[in-house]
Enzyme design. Structure first.
Site, PDB file in Angstrom:
ATOM      1  N   LYS A 160       3.796  43.543  14.659  1.00 41.87           N
ATOM      2  CA  LYS A 160       4.287  43.452  13.294  1.00 41.87           C
ATOM      3  C   LYS A 160       3.102  43.122  12.402  1.00 41.87           C
ATOM      4  CE  LYS A 160       8.402  42.161  10.914  1.00 41.87           C
ATOM      5  NZ  LYS A 160       9.534  41.253  10.776  1.00 41.87           N
ATOM      6  N   TRP A 193       6.381  47.451  11.173  1.00 41.93           N
ATOM      7  CA  TRP A 193       6.250  47.663  12.621  1.00 41.93           C
ATOM      8  C   TRP A 193       5.252  48.775  12.936  1.00 41.93           C
ATOM      9  CZ3 TRP A 193       8.624  43.849  14.912  1.00 41.93           C
ATOM     10  CH2 TRP A 193       9.780  43.306  14.347  1.00 41.93           C
ATOM     11  N   THR A 244      12.954  42.329  39.949  1.00 44.17           N
ATOM     12  CA  THR A 244      12.075  42.771  38.860  1.00 44.17           C
ATOM     13  C   THR A 244      10.710  42.126  39.097  1.00 44.17           C
ATOM     14  OG1 THR A 244      12.616  40.885  37.491  1.00 44.17           O
ATOM     15  CG2 THR A 244      14.002  42.827  37.231  1.00 44.17           C
ATOM     16  N   GLU A 276      17.239  46.900  36.480  1.00 39.52           N
ATOM     17  CA  GLU A 276      18.602  46.459  36.150  1.00 39.52           C
ATOM     18  C   GLU A 276      19.576  47.620  35.969  1.00 39.52           C
ATOM     19  OE1 GLU A 276      15.836  45.192  35.019  1.00 39.52           O
ATOM     20  OE2 GLU A 276      15.982  43.046  34.620  1.00 39.52           O
TER      21      GLU A 276
HETATM   22  P1  ADP Z   1       9.385  45.896  36.130  1.00 40.00           P
HETATM   23  O1  ADP Z   1       9.792  45.279  37.392  1.00 40.00           O
HETATM   24  O2  ADP Z   1       7.945  46.240  35.980  1.00 40.00           O
HETATM   25  O3  ADP Z   1       9.989  45.247  34.899  1.00 40.00           O
HETATM   26  P2  ADP Z   1      11.157  48.045  35.661  1.00 40.00           P
HETATM   27  O4  ADP Z   1      11.112  49.398  36.237  1.00 40.00           O
HETATM   28  O5  ADP Z   1      12.425  47.319  35.790  1.00 40.00           O
HETATM   29  O6  ADP Z   1       9.988  47.318  36.302  1.00 40.00           O
HETATM   30  O7  ADP Z   1      10.733  48.127  34.139  1.00 40.00           O
HETATM   31  C1  ADP Z   1      11.601  48.679  33.217  1.00 40.00           C
HETATM   32  C2  ADP Z   1      10.921  48.845  31.895  1.00 40.00           C
HETATM   33  O8  ADP Z   1       9.905  49.852  31.973  1.00 40.00           O
HETATM   34  C3  ADP Z   1      11.835  49.352  30.818  1.00 40.00           C
HETATM   35  O9  ADP Z   1      12.628  48.320  30.269  1.00 40.00           O
HETATM   36  C4  ADP Z   1      10.842  49.935  29.817  1.00 40.00           C
HETATM   37  O10 ADP Z   1      10.261  48.943  29.013  1.00 40.00           O
HETATM   38  C5  ADP Z   1       9.772  50.494  30.716  1.00 40.00           C
HETATM   39  N1  ADP Z   1       9.954  51.944  30.869  1.00 40.00           N
HETATM   40  C6  ADP Z   1      10.545  52.601  31.874  1.00 40.00           C
HETATM   41  N2  ADP Z   1      10.500  53.929  31.666  1.00 40.00           N
HETATM   42  C7  ADP Z   1       9.882  54.122  30.478  1.00 40.00           C
HETATM   43  C8  ADP Z   1       9.528  55.273  29.698  1.00 40.00           C
HETATM   44  N3  ADP Z   1       9.791  56.505  30.100  1.00 40.00           N
HETATM   45  N4  ADP Z   1       8.900  55.056  28.526  1.00 40.00           N
HETATM   46  C9  ADP Z   1       8.608  53.816  28.097  1.00 40.00           C
HETATM   47  N5  ADP Z   1       8.906  52.708  28.779  1.00 40.00           N
HETATM   48  C10 ADP Z   1       9.533  52.854  29.959  1.00 40.00           C
END
Ligand code: ADP
Length: 540
Positions: free
Chosen positions: A439, A444, A185, A330
């Site tokens: 918040k 929210w 990540t 993940e």
């Molecule tokens: P990083 O390594 O940047 O964390 P990830 O691809 O694992 O990369 O990030 C996942 C996160 O990206 C998700 O938990 C979510 O918050 C965000 N995400 C992925 N797709 C979407 C989507 N279609 N809309 C909003 N958020 C998204």
């Protein structure tokens, strides 16, 4: 128990390419390369090159379980390593070259990678990092003889290594639960964390992602992954395309509008995918040139929320359907995908569009989802009640690489860190990242919803909303806008655009203009914005 009497053939990554070579051997794999002309191969040809790569890896001393790292773009050579490395029983560690030097060094040392394959564009980076790499002994540049440069690290040449080997390889039979790919990540908070995909998880994910409820692939599709191969395996497209016999087009790092358009038209691309920023550039290119999208039918967009205006433009102007996807490293990474259902279609086209353009996607087989409140009680599927999004399934993480404990609860649920709702149609909607929620006065405000409205305002390229401390309301939203080149926009204009479209108390307290910082995975870097503008309302 009475055991089933069927064969227990393990699910192995290499079997995807072996199948494609046998069943769709003549289907093309086309790739741009760094500083070299476009190359054309086939699945049969790719299996032969992958066999040679596996032999070369063995000759370099790679054994089952070893980690082999890459710093590489979306190319055919990288694609070959997606199969050769796991095929041997070793583990492919794809590293995001856009991370900071310290993070890349951390990942390579943490993964204990012994061999590093890299594209020529990263020679200077690799030379810079080499003295700090504790385990990498062998460097290989993914280049042809003519473009090769050994550099200070004495890199070997990929094509020369392949040329020294012969076709044919006896692939070992592996345990399907063995590790195959290791993706970290991005670690915007804390160190990057390694997610180790199993052969079984990858194969099941590849089968599931092609289903009609998801990408809906058939053998007529021409697939071009524009999400990075180094970021959660480009949504598994290098596996899903061959399993479905789709032609594969690899754009290297050239993801600007003009280069993508050239491949879309010349190669007959029907399906592509990437983060929203790529499609902002692509649509701007079509607008400027008056071009059309050729045979393109579907674009899958995710990584961050898809602006509704983007989905609408794709459909109305170019006849292209946008499929929003949500997932994370993940979850290997597929979670949900927004595709139509009869129940929604029965409500009429407008309602259907509305639903699939404003939701991240619907429940898919293989990944269970639930939303829970602070006490862990499951929220109803009413599209209103939001809470922590939890997931589980055969391609969801159990434990981080070299982690000491599992990161799931006793029932296997993993907390995604996202806040979401699920509606009666089984569609999930992300309202925020837990760490980005706003918040205000106890209520929210969804930063994603606000951004989505603002980005449709003429002249706005990217809109970012963060919550910052406020003396009276604890927190209030502020908006940072990056305008399209040449667009003149004022705070009053943006606020006037928002006014009829949002509830009054969501109105940002300030609209600022400037460059919106992005993370290494192309998401809005909200932490950087909060760090820069965190105090703007404290004098209020
Ligand atoms: P990083 O390594 O940047 O964390 P990830 O691809 O694992 O990369 O990030 C996942 C996160 O990206 C998700 O938990 C979510 O918050 C965000 N995400 C992925 N797709 C979407 C989507 N279609 N809309 C909003 N958020 C998204």
């Amino acid at each position: 128990m009475i055991p089933g009497l069927m064969q227990q053939t393990p699910l192995q990554v290499i079997d995807i390419l072996k199948f494609a070579a046998r069943a769709h051997g003549g289907v093309e794999v086309v790739s741009r390369l760094v500083d070299e002309p476009i190359v054309r191969s086939t699945y049969a040809g790719e299996l032969r090159r992958t066999e040679r790569a596996a032999k070369a890896l063995q000759r370099l001393g790679v054994r089952a379980g070893d980690r082999v790292a890459t710093l590489a773009w979306n190319t055919l050579r990288h694609f070959e390593l997606f199969y050769a490395v796991p095929g041997l029983g070793a583990i492919l560690n794809t590293v995001n070259p856009r991370l900071f030097d310290e993070q890349i060094t951390y990942i390579l040392n943490h993964a204990e990678a012994g061999v590093l394959f890299f594209d020529k564009s990263f020679l200077a980076l690799v030379e810079r990092l080499a003295p700090k790499l504790e385990t990498v002994k062998t460097f290989v540049m993914l280049s042809d003889e003519s473009a090769h440069e050994p550099g200070a690290v004495g890199a070997q040449c990929y094509e020369r290594l392949l040329a020294q080997e012969s076709d044919g390889f006896v692939w070992p039979t592996l345990d399907e639960n063995a590790g195959a790919m290791l993706c970290y990540t991005s670690g915007t908070t804390g160190e990057p964390k390694g997610v180790l995909y199993s052969h079984r998880g990858i194969v099941l994910h590849a089968i599931a992602s092609g289903l009609n409820s998801a990408f809906g692939f058939d053998a007529f599709d021409v697939v071009m992954p524009c999400s990075s191969l180094f970021h959660a395996s480009a949504w598994g497209l290098p596996f899903a395309a061959p399993i479905n016999g789709c032609k594969l087009v690899l754009p290297c790092e050239k993801m600007d509008g003009a280069h993508l358009q050239e491949l879309i038209l010349n190669e007959g691309v029907t399906f592509t995918g990437g983060v929203p920023t790529i499609w902002t550039m692509y649509l701007a290119h079509l607008e400027q040139t008056g071009g059309n999208a050729g045979k393109l039918k579907r674009v899958v967009i995710g990584g961050s929320a898809v602006p509704r205006a983007m989905a609408e433009t794709f459909k109305r102007k170019y006849g292209v359907q946008v499929l929003q996807i949500w997932g994370m490293t993940e979850t290997a990474p597929l979670g949900v995908i927004a595709t139509p259902t009869p129940a929604l279609a029965a409500l009429g086209e407008d309602k259907l569009d509305e639903a699939i353009w404003t939701r991240q996607g619907r429940l898919q087989f293989g990944i269970e989802l639930k939303v829970v409140d602070e006490n862990g009680a499951e929220a109803p599927h009413d599209g209103e009640t939001s809470g922590a999004l939890m997931v589980r399934g055969p391609w969801t993480i159990q434990r981080y690489f070299r982690g000491e404990r599992d990161v799931v609860d006793a029932d296997g649920w993993f907390d995604t860190g996202d806040i979401a709702t699920i509606d009666q149609f089984g569609f999930m909607r992300i309202t925020d990242r837990k760490k980005d929620v706003i918040k205000s006065g106890g209520e929210w405000i969804s930063s994603i919803d606000l951004e989505n409205v603002a980005v449709a305002c003429p002249g706005v390229k990217i809109a970012a909303v963060v919550g910052v401390p406020h003396p009276k309301w604890e927190e209030r939203p502020i908006m940072l806008i990056e305008a399209h080149e040449g667009a003149e926009l004022s705070e009053q204009q943006v606020l006037a655009y928002l006014a009829p479209r949002i509830v009054k108390w969501w109105t940002p307290d300030r609209v600022l203009f400037g460059l919106v910082p992005l993370t290494a995975t192309g998401k809005i870097n909200k932490k950087a914005i909060r760090d820069a503008y965190g105090q703007v309302l404290m004098g209020a």
